[in-house]
Design a protein around this motif. Structure first.
Motif, PDB file in Angstrom:
ATOM      1  N   PHE A  56       0.658  -1.130  -0.065  1.00  0.00           N
ATOM      2  CA  PHE A  56       0.052  -0.138  -0.146  1.00  0.00           C
ATOM      3  C   PHE A  56       1.066   1.248   0.055  1.00  0.00           C
ATOM      4  O   PHE A  56       0.515   2.205  -0.594  1.00  0.00           O
ATOM      5  CB  PHE A  56      -1.004   0.078   1.279  1.00  0.00           C
ATOM      6  N   LEU A  57       2.049   1.222   0.741  1.00  0.00           N
ATOM      7  CA  LEU A  57       2.673   2.480   0.875  1.00  0.00           C
ATOM      8  C   LEU A  57       3.786   2.666  -0.231  1.00  0.00           C
ATOM      9  O   LEU A  57       4.192   3.609  -0.449  1.00  0.00           O
ATOM     10  CB  LEU A  57       3.559   2.174   2.408  1.00  0.00           C
ATOM     11  N   PRO A  59       3.933   2.878  -3.495  1.00  0.00           N
ATOM     12  CA  PRO A  59       4.225   4.074  -4.637  1.00  0.00           C
ATOM     13  C   PRO A  59       4.159   5.501  -3.961  1.00  0.00           C
ATOM     14  O   PRO A  59       4.981   6.302  -4.394  1.00  0.00           O
ATOM     15  CB  PRO A  59       2.888   3.951  -5.195  1.00  0.00           C
ATOM     16  N   ALA A  60       3.556   5.618  -2.678  1.00  0.00           N
ATOM     17  CA  ALA A  60       3.642   7.118  -1.949  1.00  0.00           C
ATOM     18  C   ALA A  60       5.108   7.222  -1.413  1.00  0.00           C
ATOM     19  O   ALA A  60       5.548   8.377  -1.777  1.00  0.00           O
ATOM     20  CB  ALA A  60       2.802   7.063  -0.916  1.00  0.00           C
ATOM     21  N   LEU A  61       5.861   6.077  -1.025  1.00  0.00           N
ATOM     22  CA  LEU A  61       6.976   6.360  -0.392  1.00  0.00           C
ATOM     23  C   LEU A  61       8.135   6.882  -1.609  1.00  0.00           C
ATOM     24  O   LEU A  61       8.811   7.617  -1.459  1.00  0.00           O
ATOM     25  CB  LEU A  61       7.407   4.953   0.515  1.00  0.00           C
ATOM     26  N   ALA A  63       7.129   7.984  -4.417  1.00  0.00           N
ATOM     27  CA  ALA A  63       7.191   9.477  -4.917  1.00  0.00           C
ATOM     28  C   ALA A  63       7.607  10.450  -4.110  1.00  0.00           C
ATOM     29  O   ALA A  63       8.247  11.313  -4.346  1.00  0.00           O
ATOM     30  CB  ALA A  63       5.586   9.666  -5.295  1.00  0.00           C
ATOM     31  N   LEU A  64       7.291  10.409  -2.708  1.00  0.00           N
ATOM     32  CA  LEU A  64       7.825  11.225  -1.618  1.00  0.00           C
ATOM     33  C   LEU A  64       9.212  11.148  -1.644  1.00  0.00           C
ATOM     34  O   LEU A  64       9.794  12.297  -1.607  1.00  0.00           O
ATOM     35  CB  LEU A  64       7.253  10.763  -0.245  1.00  0.00           C
TER      36      LEU A  64
END
Lengths: 333, 381
Positions: A56-57, A59-61, A63-64
């Protein structure tokens, strides 16, 4: 092909690809890697649940990290190297060169002016409108209209205000409202407001204040409503007048919210670019840091000095960053 | 505060008046540009927009119909017509010489120098009579001072949006902005929703640290990211284009998205989620069937933020999208361009600006509730 059609296809591919990742990765986890059946069902479920948060995390991680964390360090590195010398390490040379430029100090001075006036005036107007509209029937309509500039782009606002500041030759009818009023009252010659050093900064600031007041008003109005009625009633019983109630009872109770509003607007001010870029592009001594940086990066193409000025902006937001992280950690405990 | 004897009525009036004044002050600039976008170039350049809302007195030089339209009625040569072609105008005074433009009032008759008479009525009808035929190739000049009602046109919008040959046109830029905005709004929502759920309701080591990481990134100025990311995009072959712009907007929007959504999701009742787990729902089902629908207000809040931000953005588009061909220019960049090349042409600038402002304004008024909610959740924490 029609541009709208082409755009639609690109949109579908972009958004679809993103959704496909989540569905397919979860499907693989549950059905291929660790299916929740067979002899090891229990162990499989546990393993899948250990991996899932990271699915879940991920892609977000990514990108960040790539789009925000990595650039901070890369910019720091670039600010210490020289692009023309194949990226050789030059220590603080870029900073030294920047500190020697008068344009940089002009940008610093203007940014300080912006930092003092814009948050102060926006918060003040916001508080004033929030208080005034609190008890009147058409308050919500009034608030919504004052809030409206929030939706307008800085570029749009630049056009809107350039018309306000417009000047026509002396003797002809003025179409900019500021000059129309000025000529009417003083009878003097129309002024090119945006070319009068020092004062033109304030004409630019007025635009940002116009935009940010709505934001301050919304937050402060909610805070004012959250004040317990008893404190105000008690003050009325004790014979306090409306001014005293406002300044001695209400304002102290929403102090922390005022701080939040102030710092949020400070962040906006530090990054203000579009407005100055579209209205004066830093001419007539209106340079600000973000526009100075843009010039260094894309006009002068000096990445070293450009990165150095970006680091100055980063340095200025760091206290707010630390304060935010501290507050967040306090809340989680 | 309402019940302090003696102070109420005057204070209330003062409040009403000052609020009205502030609202007017805040609206005035925008209304000015809006009104200007419906005026012709001439009108904008010669009078302030605030004058256009009221009937205005204008001095006009008009011309009667040419002599070859004359008819012979009862031995009189007559030319008749309407100076204003059915526009709703009221003439106060008029004249037939440029040195004496106010010699006659409406309804009076003037003797023409070349022979004959002319009568002009208040609504612009005229009648020229002569015993001899009128000669010459053009009609006679008539100078009028008339009060014209406010006059607006939608021609500017037609020019800027529908004329494919207009190089200043906004149609292409409008679609480009849409192409940037829609995925740049949806992708971060999807990515952030999954991450926020993991950070809110899944247990794993390092969760607290990750949340602090996100909060820290909330304030990192995107200016820092320009050069490193442009280098990265060019090195990895993404180059300048929509893909890179979407990714940049996603990266820059994520901290706020994750922060807002996580704060909202944490507040959802624990019972619902645990019941679903007991009933055998998988985490993925819990997320898509329970959490997402319940989080709609937070999703909507962030969607509006991100939409406004990407629609109104100039910097990211300039750095990551617009290449030397200029085919992918967005509206904000186009307007800045016009400010440089068409600085004085307010009919073009005003219309271009309003084309770009209209959509965010519509979104703003339609979904203000969610915007306010998001602002409150994002800052009063």
């Amino acid at each position: 092909m029609h541009p709208a059609f082409l755009g639609l296809i690109t949109i579908v591919i972009g958004v679809g690809g993103c959704l496909a990742y989540y569905f397919s990765s979860n499907w693989v986890l549950d059905n291929v890697l660790y299916p929740a059946k067979g002899p090891q069902a229990g162990r499989n479920i546990n393993r899948a649940n250990m991996i899932r948060p990271w699915l879940f995390l991920l892609p977000a991680l990514l990108a960040l990290t790539i789009y925000l964390a990595y650039p901070v360090f890369e910019t720091l590195r670039l600010s210490l190297t020289d692009r023309d010398a194949d990226g050789a390490f030059v220590g603080l040379d870029n900073y030294r060169q920047m500190f020697g430029e008068s344009k940089f100090w002009e940008a610093m001075r203007n940014n300080m002016l912006w930092l003092i006036f814009v948050p102060a005036m926006s918060t003040m107007f916001g508080l004033m409108v929030a208080q005034l509209t609190d008890r009147i029937k058409w308050g919500n309509v009034a608030k919504s209209l004052i809030f409206m500039p929030m939706a307008i782009s800085f570029v749009g606002a630049a056009v809107i205000w350039k018309l306000v500041y417009d000047a026509r030759p002396e003797g002809t009818e003025q179409i900019g409202v500021l000059n129309a009023i000025y000529v009417w009252f003083s009878g003097g010659a129309p002024q090119q407001w945006l070319t009068i050093p020092i004062w033109n900064n304030f004409f630019l600031m007025a635009v940002l204040i116009w935009i940010q007041t709505g934001f301050a008003m919304v937050i402060l109005s909610a805070a004012l409503r959250g004040i317990p009625e008893e404190t105000i009633e008690a003050a009325i019983v004790d014979g306090a007048n409306p001014w005293q109630i406002f300044f001695k009872i209400k304002v102290p109770q929403i102090k922390s919210t005022i701080m939040v509003v102030w710092t949020t607007i400070t962040l906006v001010v530090l990054k203000v670019f579009d407005l100055v870029f579209a209205m004066t592009n830093g001419q007539w001594e209106t340079q600000v840091l973000a526009n100075y940086m843009f010039n260094q990066l894309f006009v002068t193409r000096d990445w070293g000095v450009g990165s150095a000025s970006a680091m100055i902006i980063m340095l200025l937001v760091t206290p707010i960053l630390i304060w935010n992280v501290r507050n967040a950690r306090k809340e989680m405990r | 505060m309402d019940n302090i004897a003696g102070t109420k009525s005057t204070l209330t009036w003062a409040v009403h008046i000052s609020v009205a004044f502030l609202v007017a002050l805040w609206l005035f600039p925008t209304v000015g540009l809006f009104v200007s976008s419906f005026r012709t170039a001439d009108q904008i350049a010669t009078s302030g927009w605030w004058n256009s809302l009221f009937p205005s007195e204008q001095n006009l030089t008009l011309r009667s119909a040419a002599p070859d339209t004359q008819t012979l009625i009862d031995g009189l040569y007559v030319i008749e017509g309407d100076l204003f072609e059915e526009k709703d105008v009221e003439i106060s005074v008029w004249g037939i010489s440029s040195r004496a433009i106010a010699d006659y009032t409406a309804g009076q008759t003037a003797e023409l120098k070349k022979g004959g008479r002319v009568t002009v009525t208040a609504d612009g009808l005229y009648r020229m009579e002569n015993e001899e035929p009128f000669t010459g190739s053009r009609g006679t000049r008539i100078f009028v001072t008339a009060t014209a009602p406010p006059e607006f046109t939608t021609e500017n919008y037609a020019n800027m949006l529908l004329d494919p040959k207009n190089i200043d046109g906004m149609a292409n830029a409008f679609f480009n902005t849409l192409t940037v905005t829609i995925p740049a709004t949806i992708i971060p929502i999807v990515v952030a929703a999954f991450a926020a759920y993991a950070l809110a309701w899944m247990d794993f080591p390092g969760r607290a640290l990750l949340i602090a990481f996100v909060v820290g990134l909330l304030v990192v100025p995107l200016q820092l990211a320009l050069i490193p990311l442009l280098k990265l995009h060019l090195a990895t072959g993404i180059g300048k284009g929509y893909l890179g712009t979407w990714m940049a907007h996603t990266g820059f929007g994520l901290p706020l998205a994750i922060y807002l959504l996580r704060n909202y999701m944490v507040g959802l009742p624990r019972d619902i989620i645990e019941n679903a787990r007991v009933d055998g729902a998988t985490e993925f089902q819990i997320f898509t069937k329970i959490i997402l629908p319940l989080s709609f207000p937070a999703l909507a809040s962030f969607a509006i933020f991100q939409f406004l931000w990407t629609w109104n953005d100039l910097l990211v588009a300039k750095v990551f999208l617009i290449d030397s061909t200029g085919q992918t220019t967005v509206m904000t960049a186009q307007i800045v361009e016009l400010l440089g090349t068409r600085g004085g042409n307010w009919e073009i600038l005003a219309t271009a600006a309003f084309v770009s402002i209209a959509v965010p304004l519509a979104v703003f008024f339609a979904m203000q509730k969610y915007l306010v909610r998001g602002l409150l959740a994002g800052s009063v924490k």
